[in-house]
Structures are given as C-alpha cells and as structure tokens.
Design a protein around this motif. Structure first.
Motif, mmCIF file in Angstrom:
data_model
loop_
_atom_site.group_PDB
_atom_site.id
_atom_site.type_symbol
_atom_site.label_atom_id
_atom_site.label_comp_id
_atom_site.label_asym_id
_atom_site.label_seq_id
_atom_site.Cartn_x
_atom_site.Cartn_y
_atom_site.Cartn_z
ATOM 1 N N LYS A 229 0.859 -1.175 0.000
ATOM 2 C CA LYS A 229 0.000 0.000 0.000
ATOM 3 C C LYS A 229 0.902 1.233 0.000
ATOM 4 O O LYS A 229 1.811 1.353 0.823
ATOM 5 N N GLY B 127 1.035 5.702 -1.144
ATOM 6 C CA GLY B 127 0.265 6.865 -1.555
ATOM 7 C C GLY B 127 0.913 8.157 -1.145
ATOM 8 O O GLY B 127 1.987 8.179 -0.524
ATOM 9 N N TYR C 191 -2.561 3.640 -3.742
ATOM 10 C CA TYR C 191 -2.423 2.351 -4.438
ATOM 11 C C TYR C 191 -2.474 1.240 -3.417
ATOM 12 O O TYR C 191 -1.766 1.268 -2.398
ATOM 13 N N GLU C 192 -3.309 0.222 -3.677
ATOM 14 C CA GLU C 192 -3.403 -0.952 -2.815
ATOM 15 C C GLU C 192 -3.358 -2.196 -3.681
ATOM 16 O O GLU C 192 -4.141 -2.337 -4.622
ATOM 17 N N SER C 193 -2.442 -3.098 -3.357
ATOM 18 C CA SER C 193 -2.327 -4.344 -4.120
ATOM 19 C C SER C 193 -3.165 -5.438 -3.491
ATOM 20 O O SER C 193 -3.565 -5.352 -2.329
ATOM 21 N N THR D 275 -5.685 -1.930 -6.805
ATOM 22 C CA THR D 275 -6.436 -0.750 -7.228
ATOM 23 C C THR D 275 -5.599 0.510 -7.088
ATOM 24 O O THR D 275 -4.693 0.594 -6.249
ATOM 25 N N LEU D 276 -5.918 1.509 -7.926
ATOM 26 C CA LEU D 276 -5.295 2.829 -7.875
ATOM 27 C C LEU D 276 -6.407 3.863 -7.823
ATOM 28 O O LEU D 276 -7.277 3.887 -8.703
#
Length: 609
Positions: free
Chosen positions: A558, A560, A576-578, A600-601
């Motif tokens: 994560k 940002g 951003y989180e994977s 997600t972004l």
C-alpha cells in the motif's frame, strides 16, 4: 430526540446527589465530519468508477465521568457510585455493516443514534481501620494480565495474554480485605447465581449487486426470534440463515450465555488475591480461587447432575518500569496462570474410555514481555501508517518491544481403570505451537515529521502430541495430529513522512504486509488461538480459484501521497493498494474468476471539518 431530552431532565434532577462529582453536563463533546469523492481503476479487472462517501459524528455529553464516595475514620461505611466517561448520546451516519474505508456507504442511509449511559455502585464496604467487608463488582476469577507493547492489536485482545482462571459465573456474594502502604489482600466468597440459555445465531449477507459482499452475524435468545429476523432480512432482499459449520452442520443454538436470575443454587466459590505495593513502579500479584460445589446449574433444564467438577485456579505476575533517564525506560513483565480440575467420572478420547474413576486435569500457560520505550504507555491512538491505522492498531507506546506467550502441556492423571486396565496412569497433551511471539515497534515523535511502525506475529509450530503414561501399554505412545509444522510468520510495517512545501504539506506513505504459507494455513486451521487472530493480517487477498485453496505466501503493498494546505480543509490523495502479489495461480481456462494481484489505484479528494 424527545427520549434524549427526557433522559437529560432525569439526570438534571439527580445531579444534586453527585454534588461536585459527576453531574448532568449537556454539551457537544464531538462534532465532525467529512465528505469525499474517489475515482479509481481496478488494475486486474481493467474497470474504473467513482465512489462518493461521507461521515458525520455527533456526540452529546450527558454526564461527566467520575465517582461519588463516602468517607470516614475508624469504623465507617463506604459507598462508591461511578459513571463511565462515555455517558453520552451519539449519532453517526449509516450502518456499520456498510462501512467502507473511512466513510459510510451508501451515502443515503441517514444517521443513527446510540444511548450509552453507565452509572453503577462499584463498592459498598464497612471499614474497620485497614480492614473491610462488603460487596464489590466482579467475580471469583483471578489472573488476567495485559502486557504492554509498542503496538496492540485491533481489538486490544492481543494485549490480554493471560485470561482469568478459576470457577466461572460465581458473581453474587461478599468481599473482605486488608490494605496498607506495603500490600493489600482481597478475598471473595460468592455463590453461583445464574441460569444458562442457548443463543441462536444467524448469518446475513448482502444480496448480489451491492458493493463488496459483507457478512455479519446477529444473536437472539430464542429460535423464534432468530427465525423472525431471518424472515425480515430475506424480505429486505438479503440472504440469511442459521449459522452453519464448515461441513454444513447447523451450529446455531449450540452456544449459550448466562443470566443472573436464581439465588438459591447452593454452590459457592472463593477467590483471594494479594498485591505487594511497597516499591514504586513495581507490581507483584498472586491469586488463587476454588469452587466448593462440583455440581451447579449447567443448562436451561437445571440438571444439577450435569455440573462442572471442582476447579482450582492460581496465578502470579510481576512487572517493573525502570527509568533509564528522563526519556527512556525499560518495562519487563512476566505472568503465569493455571487451573486444576478435579475429575470424578470417565474421560473418553475418540470413543475410548481412557480414565475411569478419580483424577485431575491441569492446564497452565505463561507470558513474558519487554518494552524499551521513550514515551507514554498505552496511548489511545493507532499507529497511523498503512496497515497499522484505523482499527488495526488501537493503542501504541513509543518504543520497541516483544511479548511471548507459552502454552504449557495439559496433564491429565487418574486412578481406577486406565484404558481398560486397573491401575493408574496419565495423559500429556501439547498444543500445535510451542510459543507465540509478537515483536512491535512504534517511532512516536522521536524523529520530527516521521512516523514508522512495525508489528509481527510469529508462531513456533510443533507436532501436537498426546502421550500416555503408566499402565497404558495398549494405547499408542504418541498421537500426532496433522498440521503445518513450519514456523508461522507474518509482519506488517509502514512509514510516512510529512514534508513542508511552502504552505502545503506533502506526506508520502508506504506499507508492506507479508504472511507465509504456514501462518495462513495454521490461522485458517485454527491451530493458532482464535483470540489472537489479528485483524492486522486479515483480507490479504484472493486465496481461492475454482474452489482450490491457494497455499503459497501472501504479500500486500500500500502506497500513496497526501497533500494538505493547498486548499483549506481539503486533503488530496493518491492511493495504491495491491492484492496478493505472490499469488502464483492463474485463472483456469474459460473461468470467469480473476486471480487478482495488481490491486487498485485511486485518486481522492476529501473535505473535513
């Protein structure tokens, strides 16, 4: 609102009872809110979209916290009435089941209120100099120990390494004690005054088509009430049913709770606890408890023959805070609890009578911790970095530390018939792990503008072995239950750094979370204790594809940037989180499942009071 005003008027009338202590004091204790719009892309599915959200919190104080106590000298009566600091009416928007991120969703769910008032008699005693006798809230159990750590888990249960031991549900009775500047001793004598009834649990989940499927449970005191709730949820478009086990077995109604409604149970227990208070910053405690009756009400039918055996509980703990200078300190802690159940009957394992006649079963556990700190202990705030923010880390203590929990083998011994053989014998049963170790770190304000934190969970796994002793030659020497024996390891770490840029503040942040296959396997297999299944490592990514469990390692990222000061009261963010970056599986040919990795972004604008 009329109900709230009625409560306020009642409190105003009784305010004089509390005099200058807790009094009716209506004021707005908290009024805050935010609204945000977020646009993002699912990097795995290739889909985009907006999300609007808002959050409003209003808390209206009704009563100041505090206590009202009588005073006296020589022989005198003490009465202490307390109010908790959270005596308030609170409103918040939305429903907890719809919580997504830091705001409620959907945004049209309105506001709900919660009345939280708690005033009670805590102590009523007659004092004879340093001695006393009376009543006090609580029960006969002793031994609970919360360990200080740099980071505590989401619900603070991680800090409660040792739980109470001894007879349970003995809560009605008297207390006596003695206290001076060096030590205090307290003794309880209480009776078992409760009946037991089953709790019916239902599981509810969103109907298809709503954002992120959310499952939650509701509990009811009767099957009829639970069925009515199921019908209500189904009528509202949800899926609802009685709780089932993994194999589909209906387990709702198998759990139970107790209500105090029966005084005459003829069952008594006592507890005693002593504490040495003669040295500043040193805490030394020891306790013991025992129930005199081996039979008491065990189910709703009040079948006295179905009670528990006599149980002896015992505990000891010690802790000390040693200041190294004005800033740094070390705090070691150690604790031990144990209970011995005195048996009378037959112990059966896998359908085989092992011990017939009298015997005992002893279970023990211990915990130890060391905190090297440079700030206040147990600050009521989270670490504030990715993966250790919001509810993931409820309390922090600037410093670095480690806590270890060690379950000791359970020993059962008896005489009579052992495995069908006349004589005596014993059974020793271990656990799936030799120790549970949780190191943690929180920077606090030791470096200006930098916040860093780390939290790890390590399970030293082992075979779960059951061995049989004397006169048990026809039984297997060992029984090895299958489990992943590799060391279970998980770690979450994050950091952020606030960079002043003119009137703006730019705060980049980064978090990494990792769990090995053994950790995920043993947590899901319940080989590590469920009460320490930390939410810190929950939701690490998709684990299944076409019903096949992914058995590899897990890692999330994560990252940002937050920008404040560019627009008043507004935060601009890139987040951003994977998903599980280590997921080696690929979707089966023709499968609609998407084995997510990239995540997600999102781009977010948030306006807050």
């Amino acid at each position: 609102m009329k109900k709230a005003l009625t409560v306020f008027l009642m409190l105003a009338l009784v305010g004089s009872v509390f005099a200058a202590e807790p009094v009716a004091d209506v004021n707005i204790a908290e009024f805050s809110g935010n609204a945000s719009v977020q646009w993002g892309v699912d990097l795995d599915a290739g889909k985009t979209g907006f999300k609007n959200a808002y959050q409003v919190d209003l808390k209206l104080n009704l009563l100041n916290s505090g206590s009202k106590s009588t005073t006296g000298d020589g022989v005198w009566g003490e009465l202490v009435i307390k109010t908790d600091e959270d005596s308030f009416i609170g409103w918040e928007n939305g429903n907890d089941y719809f919580m997504v991120g830091d705001a409620a969703f959907p945004s049209n769910t309105g506001m709900t209120s919660n009345l939280n008032l708690d005033a009670y008699v805590d102590v009523a005693k007659i004092h004879f100099g340093p001695a006393y006798i009376g009543i006090k809230r609580g029960d006969t159990k002793t031994g609970e120990l919360k360990m200080d750590a740099a980071i505590r888990s989401s619900d603070d249960d991680q800090a409660k390494w040792l739980t109470d031991v001894g007879p349970d549900k003995f809560s009605q009775g008297i207390v006596a004690g003695y206290a001076n500047d060096m030590f205090n001793v307290a003794v309880d004598l209480r009776s078992y005054g409760v009946d037991q009834f089953n709790i019916w649990t239902i599981v509810v989940k969103k109907n298809e088509g709503l954002a992120d499927e959310v499952k939650f449970e509701e509990k009811y005191a009767s099957k009829e009430a639970a069925q009515q709730a199921i019908d209500k949820w189904i009528g509202a478009g949800y899926t609802a049913e009685f709780k089932k086990d993994t194999d589909g077995t209906d387990v709702s109604g198998s759990s139970s709770v107790h209500n105090i409604n029966n005084q005459y149970t003829n069952a008594y227990a006592f507890a005693a606890e002593a504490e040495f208070t003669g040295v500043e910053n040193l805490s030394v405690k020891a306790g013991v408890s025992y129930n005199f009756s081996d039979k008491y009400y065990a189910d709703a039918k009040k079948d006295e023959s179905a009670g528990l055996n006599n149980v002896l509980g015992y505990s000891a703990s010690a802790g000390y805070k040693l200041a190294l200078n004005d800033t740094y300190y070390i705090r070691p802690q150690i604790g031990f609890t144990g209970s011995t159940e005195f048996l009378d009957g037959t112990i059966t394992i896998a359908g085989t009578p092992i011990l017939e006649a009298s015997g005992s079963k002893t279970s023990m556990e211990m915990a130890a911790g060391l905190l090297f700190g440079w700030g206040d202990i147990g600050v009521d705030a989270n670490a504030g970095v990715p993966f250790l923010d919001d509810d993931m880390a409820k309390k922090v203590s600037p410093g670095v530390g480690v806590v270890a929990y060690i379950p000791l083998p359970t020993i059962t011994s008896g005489s009579g018939k052992v495995g069908g053989i006349d004589g005596e014998g014993s059974m020793t049963e271990g656990s799936y792990y030799a120790a549970r170790i949780m190191p943690s770190f929180f920077s606090g304000e030791i470096v200006p503008n930098l916040t860093a934190a780390a939290y790890a969970d390590i399970g030293i796994m082992q075979k779960k072995v059951t061995s049989y002793g004397k006169d048990a030659a026809d039984l297997p020497d060992t029984k090895d239950d299958p489990a992943n024996k590799d060391m279970a390891f998980a770690v979450a770490m994050g950091a952020k750094y606030a960079i002043p840029v003119g009137e703006m503040t730019v705060t980049p942040n980064l978090g990494i979370r990792f769990a090995n296959a053994s950790y995920m396997d043993n947590i899901k297999g319940e080989n590590l204790p469920a009460e320490k299944d930390d939410a810190v490592f929950g939701g690490m990514g998709d684990q299944e594809e076409d019903g096949t469990l992914y058995d590899g390692n897990f890692m999330n990222l994560k990252a940002g940037v937050d920008v404040t000061g560019l627009i008043d009261n507004t935060t601009l963010s890139v987040i951003y989180e994977s998903h599980n970056l280590l997921n080696g599986k690929e979707a089966a040919e023709g499968s609609k499942d998407n084995i997510q990795k990239l995540g997600t972004l999102n781009f977010k604008v948030k306006i807050a009071l």
